[in-house]
Design an enzyme around this catalytic site. Structure first.
Site, PDB file in Angstrom:
ATOM      1  N   VAL A  26     -11.995 -13.292  -6.074  1.00  0.00           N
ATOM      2  CA  VAL A  26     -11.022 -13.194  -7.154  1.00  0.00           C
ATOM      3  C   VAL A  26      -9.883 -14.216  -7.042  1.00  0.00           C
ATOM      4  O   VAL A  26      -9.013 -14.259  -7.905  1.00  0.00           O
ATOM      5  CB  VAL A  26     -10.425 -11.774  -7.269  1.00  0.00           C
ATOM      6  CG1 VAL A  26     -11.454 -10.799  -7.807  1.00  0.00           C
ATOM      7  CG2 VAL A  26      -9.864 -11.310  -5.930  1.00  0.00           C
ATOM      8  N   TYR A 118       3.265  -9.731   2.185  1.00  0.00           N
ATOM      9  CA  TYR A 118       2.760  -8.554   1.484  1.00  0.00           C
ATOM     10  C   TYR A 118       3.843  -7.961   0.585  1.00  0.00           C
ATOM     11  O   TYR A 118       3.625  -7.721  -0.609  1.00  0.00           O
ATOM     12  CB  TYR A 118       2.284  -7.514   2.499  1.00  0.00           C
ATOM     13  CG  TYR A 118       1.698  -6.263   1.895  1.00  0.00           C
ATOM     14  CD1 TYR A 118       0.460  -6.292   1.264  1.00  0.00           C
ATOM     15  CD2 TYR A 118       2.383  -5.051   1.960  1.00  0.00           C
ATOM     16  CE1 TYR A 118      -0.079  -5.140   0.707  1.00  0.00           C
ATOM     17  CE2 TYR A 118       1.843  -3.898   1.407  1.00  0.00           C
ATOM     18  CZ  TYR A 118       0.610  -3.942   0.790  1.00  0.00           C
ATOM     19  OH  TYR A 118       0.072  -2.806   0.241  1.00  0.00           O
ATOM     20  N   LYS A 122       3.665  -8.141  -3.514  1.00  0.00           N
ATOM     21  CA  LYS A 122       3.603  -6.894  -4.277  1.00  0.00           C
ATOM     22  C   LYS A 122       4.810  -6.745  -5.203  1.00  0.00           C
ATOM     23  O   LYS A 122       4.698  -6.163  -6.295  1.00  0.00           O
ATOM     24  CB  LYS A 122       3.491  -5.704  -3.332  1.00  0.00           C
ATOM     25  CG  LYS A 122       2.159  -5.628  -2.593  1.00  0.00           C
ATOM     26  CD  LYS A 122       0.968  -5.544  -3.536  1.00  0.00           C
ATOM     27  CE  LYS A 122      -0.329  -5.289  -2.795  1.00  0.00           C
ATOM     28  NZ  LYS A 122      -1.480  -5.152  -3.717  1.00  0.00           N
ATOM     29  N   THR A 153      -6.403   4.910   4.890  1.00  0.00           N
ATOM     30  CA  THR A 153      -7.636   4.242   4.485  1.00  0.00           C
ATOM     31  C   THR A 153      -8.043   3.245   5.567  1.00  0.00           C
ATOM     32  O   THR A 153      -7.197   2.794   6.358  1.00  0.00           O
ATOM     33  CB  THR A 153      -7.454   3.477   3.162  1.00  0.00           C
ATOM     34  OG1 THR A 153      -6.511   2.409   3.361  1.00  0.00           O
ATOM     35  CG2 THR A 153      -6.946   4.393   2.054  1.00  0.00           C
TER      36      THR A 153
END
Length: 220
Positions: A26, A118, A122, A153
């Site tokens: 992507v 990060y 974001k 996760t």
């Protein structure tokens, strides 16, 4: 991960749904264009765009390499730019569409871990989402972002392992930091995503929705 995508495809088909898995990078415009073209060939329209690709790399501005910074920006926010670039014209022609971007509460809060790229990328996702939401609000297109909190996760654990003694220590300390006493999981994000993409959320756009068990309500 084609194997994981294949597994998910088989689950969906086993429950009577229709699903196709298409592998792509992507961060590469041609790959994104190919996926969009394939979707149009298969279905003739695109009603929902769900952007859920990202990675956290540990380090502040001094420790982090320039390459890691650039890679983070390309993956975490550049990918959303590319998918929207190719999907928005289709949604505009349809007069409808819903975009759901996955951000993070790290975009608005310090969470005790130095991952500057990060957090910054974001935060860019948040503003990107709201800018798209307002630009396309009168064209029948909605855009919202989900801000996950501390989630249990595999990806989250892999990204943060170096900051803890071991995985058990990681899970215990992150659970303790949550107001509910436990981290959320992928289903919590999935349920919020389905709602924001659905017609039940037809009057919701430009929202940055924390799914964090109350984490962003904490003072410290």
């Amino acid at each position: 991960n084609p194997d994981a995508a294949k597994e998910t495809t088989e689950i969906i088909r086993g429950e009577g749904g229709t699903c196709e898995a298409i592998a792509a990078n992507v961060t590469v415009a041609d790959d994104v264009a190919h996926v969009v073209a394939q979707c149009m060939q298969l279905h003739g329209r695109i009603d929902i765009l769900h952007n859920n690709v990202g990675m956290a790399f540990i380090g502040g501005p001094v420790e982090m390499s320039e390459k890691t910074w650039n890679d983070s920006m390309s993956l975490n926010v550049g990918s959303i730019f590319l998918t929207c670039k190719h999907v928005l014209p289709i949604m505009e022609a349809q007069g409808s569409g819903a975009i759901v971007n996955v951000s993070s509460i790290a975009s608005i809060r310090w969470l005790g871990t130095a991952y500057i790229a990060y957090a910054s990328s974001k935060a860019a996702v948040n503003q990107f989402t709201q800018a798209v939401a307002l630009q396309y609000a009168r064209k029948g297109i909605r855009a919202n972002a989900i801000l996950p909190g501390m989630m249990n996760t595999p990806t989250a654990r892999a990204s943060l392992n170096s900051q803890f003694d071991d995985e058990a220590d990681l899970v215990a300390k992150r659970n303790a930091a949550c107001p509910t006493g436990a981290m959320g999981d992928a289903w919590d994000i999935a349920h919020a995503s389905v709602f924001l993409a659905s017609d039940e959320a037809r009057y919701i756009t430009g929202v940055l929705l924390p799914v964090d068990g109350g984490m962003t309500c904490k003072i410290s």
